[in-house]
Design a protein around this motif. Structure first.
Motif, short mmCIF file in Angstrom:
data_model
loop_
_atom_site.label_atom_id
_atom_site.label_comp_id
_atom_site.label_asym_id
_atom_site.label_seq_id
_atom_site.Cartn_x
_atom_site.Cartn_y
_atom_site.Cartn_z
N ALA A 197 0.83 -1.21 0.00
CA ALA A 197 0.00 0.00 0.00
C ALA A 197 0.86 1.25 0.00
CB ALA A 197 -0.92 0.00 1.21
N TYR A 198 1.96 1.20 0.78
CA TYR A 198 2.88 2.35 0.81
C TYR A 198 3.47 2.59 -0.58
CZ TYR A 198 7.40 4.55 0.80
OH TYR A 198 8.45 5.34 0.46
N LYS A 199 3.91 1.53 -1.25
CA LYS A 199 4.51 1.69 -2.58
C LYS A 199 3.50 2.29 -3.56
CE LYS A 199 7.95 -2.01 -2.17
NZ LYS A 199 8.41 -3.32 -2.68
N GLN A 200 2.26 1.85 -3.46
CA GLN A 200 1.22 2.38 -4.35
C GLN A 200 0.97 3.86 -4.09
OE1 GLN A 200 -0.76 0.75 -6.92
NE2 GLN A 200 -1.06 2.94 -7.28
N LEU A 201 0.88 4.23 -2.79
CA LEU A 201 0.66 5.63 -2.44
C LEU A 201 1.85 6.50 -2.86
CD1 LEU A 201 -1.04 5.85 1.07
CD2 LEU A 201 -1.97 6.49 -1.15
N ASN A 202 3.05 5.98 -2.69
CA ASN A 202 4.23 6.74 -3.09
C ASN A 202 4.25 6.98 -4.59
OD1 ASN A 202 6.75 8.01 -2.36
ND2 ASN A 202 7.80 6.28 -3.31
N ASP A 203 3.85 5.96 -5.36
CA ASP A 203 3.76 6.13 -6.82
C ASP A 203 2.71 7.19 -7.18
OD1 ASP A 203 5.68 4.22 -7.26
OD2 ASP A 203 4.26 2.60 -7.70
N GLU A 204 1.58 7.15 -6.48
CA GLU A 204 0.52 8.13 -6.73
C GLU A 204 1.01 9.54 -6.41
OE1 GLU A 204 -2.45 7.82 -8.09
OE2 GLU A 204 -2.32 5.65 -8.36
N PHE A 205 1.75 9.66 -5.32
CA PHE A 205 2.29 10.97 -4.94
C PHE A 205 3.26 11.49 -6.00
CE2 PHE A 205 5.95 13.13 -2.88
CZ PHE A 205 5.34 14.35 -2.65
N LYS A 206 4.15 10.63 -6.47
CA LYS A 206 5.12 11.05 -7.48
C LYS A 206 4.43 11.45 -8.78
CE LYS A 206 9.04 8.41 -5.70
NZ LYS A 206 9.99 7.29 -5.93
N GLN A 207 3.42 10.68 -9.15
CA GLN A 207 2.66 11.05 -10.36
C GLN A 207 1.94 12.37 -10.18
OE1 GLN A 207 0.21 7.80 -11.97
NE2 GLN A 207 1.59 6.33 -11.01
N SER A 208 1.45 12.62 -8.98
CA SER A 208 0.78 13.89 -8.70
C SER A 208 1.77 15.05 -8.81
CB SER A 208 0.15 13.86 -7.31
OG SER A 208 -0.85 12.87 -7.22
N GLU A 209 2.96 14.86 -8.28
CA GLU A 209 4.01 15.89 -8.41
C GLU A 209 4.32 16.17 -9.88
OE1 GLU A 209 7.07 16.34 -4.78
OE2 GLU A 209 7.36 14.52 -5.97
N THR A 210 4.44 15.11 -10.66
CA THR A 210 4.75 15.27 -12.08
C THR A 210 3.65 16.04 -12.80
OG1 THR A 210 6.03 13.21 -12.13
CG2 THR A 210 5.20 14.02 -14.24
N ARG A 211 2.40 15.69 -12.52
CA ARG A 211 1.27 16.39 -13.15
C ARG A 211 1.23 17.86 -12.72
NH1 ARG A 211 0.00 13.57 -17.57
NH2 ARG A 211 -0.73 11.44 -17.10
N ALA A 212 1.51 18.11 -11.45
CA ALA A 212 1.50 19.48 -10.95
C ALA A 212 2.58 20.32 -11.63
CB ALA A 212 1.71 19.49 -9.44
N GLN A 213 3.77 19.73 -11.80
CA GLN A 213 4.85 20.47 -12.47
C GLN A 213 4.52 20.74 -13.93
OE1 GLN A 213 7.60 21.80 -10.89
NE2 GLN A 213 7.69 22.88 -12.85
N ALA A 214 3.84 19.80 -14.56
CA ALA A 214 3.43 20.01 -15.96
C ALA A 214 2.50 21.20 -16.07
CB ALA A 214 2.76 18.75 -16.50
N VAL A 215 1.58 21.34 -15.10
CA VAL A 215 0.66 22.49 -15.10
C VAL A 215 1.45 23.78 -14.94
CG1 VAL A 215 -1.18 23.64 -13.82
CG2 VAL A 215 -1.33 21.18 -14.29
#
Length: 218
Positions: free
Chosen positions: A75-93
């Motif tokens: 679950a931690y690995k999944q949440l960490n992946d989601e967090f990193k993807q969120s950071e990437t999407r935020a930077q793209a914006v």
């Protein structure tokens, strides 16, 4: 439009200068106004993708409270992946918004300078009114885009805290602690999604208004 951009993209890499890029695009018949519309469209798409990512990340976070202790590491690995993807999407914006402002300022400078080239006072006055109206619409667009962009920062900070806490506390007590803060995070993300919806609608309005203007000459 985007295909044409690729034809001269090398100009940016070799010169590192936006004005050189815009000049090259002008030579192939692509004006700054068209680039502006294209970049607003790209920013709208980036916000749509970020909105979906943040919503998905929230659902994964809320689901953690139902994970048995034996699956906490996964679950931690999944949440960490989601967090990193969120950071990437935020930077793209953020990057898209910066690109919008770069071409917008170049367009407004050029438009303002060219007002002095008119010999017909009526046409000059009409163009000046269009410039003011476009500036006003652009200012409204940037206000909502930047508001939505800024809203991402505290959400990412809170999400990072949750992921770090889970990383170092893979036990039932950690899940209970995270569950106690989930409502606040959910509220923050709900406000973010509402702001992004508003920004996406404003982008659509701006694009429509720009396309309604007379086509540039040349």
């Amino acid at each position: 439009m985007r295909f044409a951009s690729l034809l001269v993209l090398s100009v940016v890499f070799f010169t590192g200068c936006s004005s050189a890029y815009y000049g090259a695009m002008e030579k192939v018949g692509v004006h700054k106004r068209e680039i502006l519309v294209d970049r607003v469209d790209a920013a709208r798409d980036a916000q749509t993708e970020a909105k979906a990512q943040f919503a998905d990340a929230l659902q994964h976070f809320l689901a953690v409270s139902k994970v048995p202790p034996t699956q906490l590491q996964a679950a931690y690995k999944q949440l960490n992946d989601e967090f990193k993807q969120s950071e990437t999407r935020a930077q793209a914006v953020r990057d898209r918004i910066a690109a919008i402002d770069d071409v917008a300022q170049a367009l407004f400078r050029e438009w303002g300078d060219e007002l002095g080239q008119y010999s017909n006072a009526t046409l000059r006055s009409q163009s000046e009114r269009q410039l003011r109206a476009t500036r006003d619409r652009y200012a409204a667009l940037m206000r909502v885009m930047e508001t939505a962009s800024a809203r991402m920062n505290p959400v990412l900070d809170a999400f990072r805290d949750q992921v770090l806490f889970l990383k170092h506390n893979l036990n039932a007590q950690a899940i209970a602690a995270l569950d106690g803060t989930s409502r606040e995070l959910q509220q923050d993300i709900s406000r973010l999604l509402a702001d992004m919806d508003k920004s996406i609608r404003e982008a659509d309005t701006f694009i429509s208004s720009m396309k309604a203007l007379p086509a540039p000459a040349g």
